[in-house]
Design a protein around this motif. Structure first.
Motif, PDB file in Angstrom:
ATOM      1  N   LEU A 109      -4.025   1.947   3.664  1.00  0.00           N
ATOM      2  CA  LEU A 109      -4.548   0.804   4.412  1.00  0.00           C
ATOM      3  C   LEU A 109      -3.912  -0.463   3.855  1.00  0.00           C
ATOM      4  O   LEU A 109      -4.236  -0.917   2.760  1.00  0.00           O
ATOM      5  CB  LEU A 109      -6.071   0.736   4.286  1.00  0.00           C
ATOM      6  N   SER A 110      -2.965  -1.025   4.619  1.00  0.00           N
ATOM      7  CA  SER A 110      -2.185  -2.153   4.130  1.00  0.00           C
ATOM      8  C   SER A 110      -1.625  -2.946   5.299  1.00  0.00           C
ATOM      9  O   SER A 110      -1.478  -2.425   6.412  1.00  0.00           O
ATOM     10  CB  SER A 110      -1.036  -1.655   3.246  1.00  0.00           C
ATOM     11  N   LYS A 111      -1.329  -4.190   5.030  1.00  0.00           N
ATOM     12  CA  LYS A 111      -0.687  -5.042   6.042  1.00  0.00           C
ATOM     13  C   LYS A 111       0.762  -5.323   5.675  1.00  0.00           C
ATOM     14  O   LYS A 111       1.367  -6.269   6.177  1.00  0.00           O
ATOM     15  CB  LYS A 111      -1.478  -6.352   6.189  1.00  0.00           C
ATOM     16  N   ARG A 112       1.304  -4.498   4.802  1.00  0.00           N
ATOM     17  CA  ARG A 112       2.709  -4.631   4.413  1.00  0.00           C
ATOM     18  C   ARG A 112       3.362  -3.251   4.408  1.00  0.00           C
ATOM     19  O   ARG A 112       2.679  -2.223   4.482  1.00  0.00           O
ATOM     20  CB  ARG A 112       2.843  -5.275   3.030  1.00  0.00           C
ATOM     21  N   SER A 150      -2.938  -0.730   9.392  1.00  0.00           N
ATOM     22  CA  SER A 150      -3.577  -2.011   9.070  1.00  0.00           C
ATOM     23  C   SER A 150      -5.086  -1.974   9.299  1.00  0.00           C
ATOM     24  O   SER A 150      -5.812  -2.863   8.850  1.00  0.00           O
ATOM     25  CB  SER A 150      -2.957  -3.138   9.891  1.00  0.00           C
ATOM     26  N   GLU A 151      -5.563  -0.956  10.002  1.00  0.00           N
ATOM     27  CA  GLU A 151      -6.997  -0.728  10.146  1.00  0.00           C
ATOM     28  C   GLU A 151      -7.228   0.776  10.253  1.00  0.00           C
ATOM     29  O   GLU A 151      -6.354   1.522  10.705  1.00  0.00           O
ATOM     30  CB  GLU A 151      -7.575  -1.448  11.356  1.00  0.00           C
ATOM     31  N   ASP A 193      -4.850  -0.976  -0.279  1.00  0.00           N
ATOM     32  CA  ASP A 193      -3.882  -1.903  -0.863  1.00  0.00           C
ATOM     33  C   ASP A 193      -4.568  -3.239  -1.144  1.00  0.00           C
ATOM     34  O   ASP A 193      -4.841  -4.018  -0.232  1.00  0.00           O
ATOM     35  CB  ASP A 193      -2.702  -2.093   0.099  1.00  0.00           C
ATOM     36  N   THR A 228      -3.305  -6.794   0.099  1.00  0.00           N
ATOM     37  CA  THR A 228      -3.557  -7.362   1.431  1.00  0.00           C
ATOM     38  C   THR A 228      -5.013  -7.266   1.873  1.00  0.00           C
ATOM     39  O   THR A 228      -5.380  -7.841   2.895  1.00  0.00           O
ATOM     40  CB  THR A 228      -2.674  -6.670   2.491  1.00  0.00           C
ATOM     41  N   PHE A 229      -5.850  -6.533   1.124  1.00  0.00           N
ATOM     42  CA  PHE A 229      -7.271  -6.442   1.448  1.00  0.00           C
ATOM     43  C   PHE A 229      -8.093  -6.887   0.248  1.00  0.00           C
ATOM     44  O   PHE A 229      -7.738  -6.610  -0.899  1.00  0.00           O
ATOM     45  CB  PHE A 229      -7.659  -5.015   1.850  1.00  0.00           C
TER      46      PHE A 229
END
Length: 368
Positions: free
Chosen positions: A282-285, A302-303, A316, A319-320
């Motif tokens: 779970l990450s935005k990168r 990302s979700e 991660d 980013t969270f």
């Protein structure tokens, strides 16, 4: 200064780093300091603190003098009006300290404040709130009825007066800690949290539980829950009874029986093995650097989608927020085939735990 967070460390370098990263995020908007007391660790805990957390106050003991003495040394150097005694195998939310600072100011004659603790699987740890372990209560627990041992009169998400808190997290005014003489150094490890909770009550203060904020306590990282633990723990309980309760032959017999029975009947913990078919990051990168170190299919999202059985979620923290990670672990705890790890920001390792009774898992990797 408003707050001093005191963390006693012994040979848990990676758990300490994750803990410190979460604490740093939680004190960004507070006038606060972090104090790490190291009890002569043989790993590179101290060097890690010096290199990665130069603002942290580090006290390097040349001996391992136990939990009580180590924390007393840290509090003696604390500049904060309030202190938080915190285990290194914990992860706090960004709003944990601000929530409890606001809460404690609103209470009548506050002593110690505790919060809701969950383990690495998301399950509530009942020792977050306990009653005074009088002999009858302790004996019932040893015989398999722990209901009265834990403070079930207050809901795990509720707020109320509770007598005893676990030493993994204790929040209070420094003046209260000093008024009762801090942790009793007759205890090396275990029992000192019960003792100080009881001393605070006897001094006329009120201990409060606030279940509106949760932290992770991986539990059992500085020491495994084995027969050596049992001997030390119940030995500490014997010290507590001698100090605080009137002695008589029946009392002594009950205490002796309880300590011996618990020691004899306690079994070695078995490491929990968890089947993993898929890793879900779970990450935005982009997290391609993880793929070479994971032996199952890896998907970065990302979700969270609908989860398949035997999925391990890697959160991660770059980013969270830690608060959202704690909440997600809490929310997905009912899916028993799902496991969790946290990837700290700017770190080369991940941490998770599949049981509150066994040592957590550290997975090391190097970023290319």
């Amino acid at each position: 200064m408003k707050l001093s967070v005191v963390i006693l460390n012994y040979n848990v370098r990676y758990f300490l780093e994750l803990c410190l990263k979460s604490v740093e995020a939680a004190i960004v908007d507070l006038d606060a300091e972090i104090i790490v007391v190291d009890n002569n660790s043989s790993d590179d805990s101290c060097q890690m603190v010096k290199t990665t957390f130069p603002e942290v106050v580090l006290i390097e003991n040349k001996n391992n003098d136990g939990f009580s003495k180590g924390n007393n040394l840290g509090v003696a150097q604390a500049k904060g009006e309030y202190i938080c005694i915190l285990n290194p195998d914990t992860v706090v939310a960004e709003n944990t300290f601000s929530t409890l600072l606001q809460f404690i100011k609103q209470q009548d004659n506050p002593g110690i404040v505790g919060c809701r603790l969950i383990d690495g699987t998301g399950h509530f740890l009942p020792e977050s709130k306990r009653n005074i372990p009088k002999p009858k209560v302790a004996l019932k627990k040893l015989l398999g009825n722990p209901y009265d041992y834990y403070a079930n009169q207050v809901d795990e998400f509720g707020i109320g007066e509770v007598p005893v808190f676990v030493g993994a997290f204790m929040f209070m005014e420094k003046a209260v800690y000093e008024a009762v003489g801090g942790f009793d150094e007759d205890y090396f490890m275990y029992g000192e949290d019960v003792d100080i909770s009881y001393k605070v009550l006897k001094a006329g203060y009120k201990n409060y539980y606030n279940g509106t904020t949760s932290i992770i306590h991986y539990k059992g990282e500085s020491t495994l829950k084995d027969v050596k633990y049992a001997k030390r723990f119940y030995g500490a309980m014997q010290i507590f009874y001698k100090k605080h309760f009137k002695s008589n032959w029946l009392f002594n017999t009950i205490v002796w029986f309880g300590i011996k029975a618990a020691y004899v009947l306690r079994s070695e913990p078995k490491q929990q093995e968890k089947r993993v078919d898929t890793f879900l990051v779970l990450s935005k990168r982009i997290c391609d650097f993880l793929i070479p170190f994971l032996d199952k299919p890896v998907e970065v999202v990302s979700e969270l989608p609908d989860l398949k059985p035997y999925t391990e979620i890697i959160f991660d923290a770059h980013t969270f927020s830690y608060k959202s990670i704690i909440e997600l672990i809490d929310n997905y705890k009912t899916q028993r085939t799902i496991s969790f790890k946290i990837l700290p920001n700017n770190a080369h390792f991940m941490i998770g735990s599949n049981s509150s009774k066994c040592r957590g898992e550290i997975m090391l990797f190097e970023k290319n």
